[in-house]
Design a protein around this motif. Sequence first.
Motif, mmCIF file in Angstrom:
data_model
loop_
_atom_site.group_PDB
_atom_site.id
_atom_site.type_symbol
_atom_site.label_atom_id
_atom_site.label_comp_id
_atom_site.label_asym_id
_atom_site.label_seq_id
_atom_site.Cartn_x
_atom_site.Cartn_y
_atom_site.Cartn_z
ATOM 1 N N ALA A 62 17.390 3.964 30.716
ATOM 2 C CA ALA A 62 16.110 4.116 31.090
ATOM 3 C C ALA A 62 15.578 4.302 32.251
ATOM 4 N N PRO A 63 15.636 3.158 33.288
ATOM 5 C CA PRO A 63 14.379 3.128 34.150
ATOM 6 C C PRO A 63 15.346 4.145 35.372
ATOM 7 N N HIS A 64 16.408 4.527 35.605
ATOM 8 C CA HIS A 64 16.725 5.561 36.057
ATOM 9 C C HIS A 64 16.491 6.973 35.716
ATOM 10 N N GLY A 65 15.573 7.333 34.419
ATOM 11 C CA GLY A 65 14.428 8.684 34.759
ATOM 12 C C GLY A 65 15.583 9.828 34.759
ATOM 13 N N THR A 66 16.736 10.092 35.153
ATOM 14 C CA THR A 66 17.687 10.988 34.969
ATOM 15 C C THR A 66 19.106 11.259 33.516
ATOM 16 N N THR A 67 19.357 10.728 33.426
ATOM 17 C CA THR A 67 20.465 10.472 32.566
ATOM 18 C C THR A 67 20.599 9.842 30.672
ATOM 19 N N ILE A 68 20.188 10.640 29.273
ATOM 20 C CA ILE A 68 20.068 9.927 28.846
ATOM 21 C C ILE A 68 21.306 9.755 27.513
ATOM 22 N N ALA A 69 21.621 8.449 26.739
ATOM 23 C CA ALA A 69 22.528 8.248 25.996
ATOM 24 C C ALA A 69 21.897 9.222 24.540
ATOM 25 N N VAL A 70 23.045 9.844 23.843
ATOM 26 C CA VAL A 70 22.219 10.097 22.539
ATOM 27 C C VAL A 70 24.085 10.002 21.610
ATOM 28 N N ALA A 71 23.686 10.293 20.203
ATOM 29 C CA ALA A 71 24.811 9.758 19.406
ATOM 30 C C ALA A 71 24.452 11.071 18.528
ATOM 31 N N ALA A 72 25.766 11.748 17.663
ATOM 32 C CA ALA A 72 25.636 12.507 16.387
ATOM 33 C C ALA A 72 26.384 12.171 15.310
ATOM 34 N N HIS A 73 26.829 12.782 14.813
ATOM 35 C CA HIS A 73 27.354 12.605 13.754
ATOM 36 C C HIS A 73 27.664 14.118 13.007
ATOM 37 N N PRO A 74 28.888 14.414 12.664
ATOM 38 C CA PRO A 74 28.893 15.804 11.784
ATOM 39 C C PRO A 74 29.446 16.116 9.790
ATOM 40 N N GLY A 75 28.847 14.794 9.542
ATOM 41 C CA GLY A 75 28.271 14.926 7.767
ATOM 42 C C GLY A 75 30.394 14.891 7.558
ATOM 43 N N LEU A 76 29.797 15.449 6.445
ATOM 44 C CA LEU A 76 31.257 15.514 6.010
ATOM 45 C C LEU A 76 31.840 17.373 6.696
ATOM 46 N N SER A 77 33.133 17.374 7.061
ATOM 47 C CA SER A 77 33.582 18.379 7.553
ATOM 48 C C SER A 77 34.898 18.587 7.735
ATOM 49 N N ASP A 78 35.687 20.082 7.543
ATOM 50 C CA ASP A 78 36.847 20.247 7.453
ATOM 51 C C ASP A 78 38.136 20.482 8.540
ATOM 52 N N THR A 79 37.961 19.194 9.100
ATOM 53 C CA THR A 79 38.494 19.239 9.990
ATOM 54 C C THR A 79 40.467 17.989 10.144
ATOM 55 N N GLU A 80 41.135 18.133 11.484
ATOM 56 C CA GLU A 80 42.612 17.392 10.515
ATOM 57 C C GLU A 80 42.332 15.867 10.695
ATOM 58 N N LEU A 81 40.525 15.452 11.574
ATOM 59 C CA LEU A 81 40.489 14.004 11.043
ATOM 60 C C LEU A 81 40.684 12.841 9.852
ATOM 61 N N ALA A 82 40.638 13.364 8.775
ATOM 62 C CA ALA A 82 41.478 12.987 7.831
ATOM 63 C C ALA A 82 42.898 12.259 7.236
ATOM 64 N N ARG A 83 43.388 13.056 8.075
ATOM 65 C CA ARG A 83 45.031 13.193 7.886
ATOM 66 C C ARG A 83 45.241 11.875 7.185
ATOM 67 N N ASN A 84 44.696 11.045 7.795
ATOM 68 C CA ASN A 84 45.318 9.517 7.611
ATOM 69 C C ASN A 84 44.140 8.503 6.888
ATOM 70 N N THR A 85 43.954 9.664 5.498
ATOM 71 C CA THR A 85 43.277 9.043 4.337
ATOM 72 C C THR A 85 43.716 7.691 3.408
ATOM 73 N N PRO A 86 44.309 7.139 3.426
ATOM 74 C CA PRO A 86 44.551 5.853 2.225
ATOM 75 C C PRO A 86 44.621 6.641 0.929
ATOM 76 N N ALA A 87 46.156 6.529 0.416
ATOM 77 C CA ALA A 87 46.447 6.717 -1.052
ATOM 78 C C ALA A 87 45.415 6.777 -1.971
ATOM 79 N N ALA A 88 44.191 5.666 -2.014
ATOM 80 C CA ALA A 88 43.807 5.176 -2.892
ATOM 81 C C ALA A 88 42.869 6.590 -2.873
ATOM 82 N N LEU A 89 42.209 7.190 -1.819
ATOM 83 C CA LEU A 89 41.411 7.793 -1.671
ATOM 84 C C LEU A 89 41.690 9.782 -1.142
#
Length: 325
Positions: A216-243
């Motif tokens: 913030a004191p530098h006034g040029t660069t900002i940091a922001v976060a985001a999340h995708p919700g539930l999206s159809d991607t390969e990320l969930a390939r390691n989901t535990p067996a129970a889920l």
Amino acid sequence: MSGDNWTEQHIPDQRGRVAIVTGANTGLGFQTARMLALHGATVVLAVRDVEKGERAATRITEEAAARGVAARHRAAAVRGEAGVAGGVTVQALDLACLDSVRSAAADLRAAHPRIDLLINNAGVMYTPRRTTADGFELQFGTNHLGHFALTGLLLDRLLPVPGSRVVTVSSTGHRIRAAIHFDDLQWERSYSRVGAYGQAKLANLMFTYELQRRLAPHGTTIAVAAHPGLSDTELARNTPAALRLPVTWLAPLIAQKAEMGALPTLRAATDPAVTGGQYYGPGNRGEVRGYPKVVASSPASHDRAVQQRLWTVSEELTGVTFAVA
């Protein structure tokens, strides 16, 4: 804000901007890189598998050519407009190895005197208990520590650039069994796939909030976060067996396509109305799907003392310090 139903059509002209997207060969990262390139940015796909990265770059380049983006760049160059080169390149990056992170950062610094966007997108989820090359628990080491180190090593390329941004992708998983376990950060005493993922995604948010405070004191660069919700991607390939069974049945019914899942990241990266420290996610109830809006993160993510302690520990673990106090 740019309206309630923010889509890729709202992305401003990105010509002259340099964007680095981690994990950009597939899924959300690919769609993020693709849309930035189609709007004129010079995009670096920072990926572990270079061969897959090259194929992704070819797909993006071919689509850009089909849409006439390359022709517009050439015409702008003929008119003498600055910073219109565009293009898509690939950079080898394994976030689970600090030597690879340092090597990639050195390559990126040599190739790009300025960086406008660093999008910390890559991640792993619900993996069996494994460690990184440096001995860190895989989810914490990849999702948080790898991105922490990369950001610190590239920050001086962002700081001089007005409007530059660091966008880090978190998850609604930051609320699930999530805490920063300073007494056992690497889950050596016991291991929970879900708990370790929650810790890593909580760390992503805490890193963003503490980074924004320091920027913030530098006034040029900002940091922001985001999340995708539930999206159809390969990320969930390691989901535990129970889920796995309920996820297999429910995901096709409620998950959104990767193109929609990438919109919160794209809005965080490009919307002129974004301010530092904001968190974007799907706007529908439960933040599972929908158009991107500012959303709230858990009360735990706003614990300033834990943010600062996590920052100090992350510097110690990675050996990377930041050019901001």
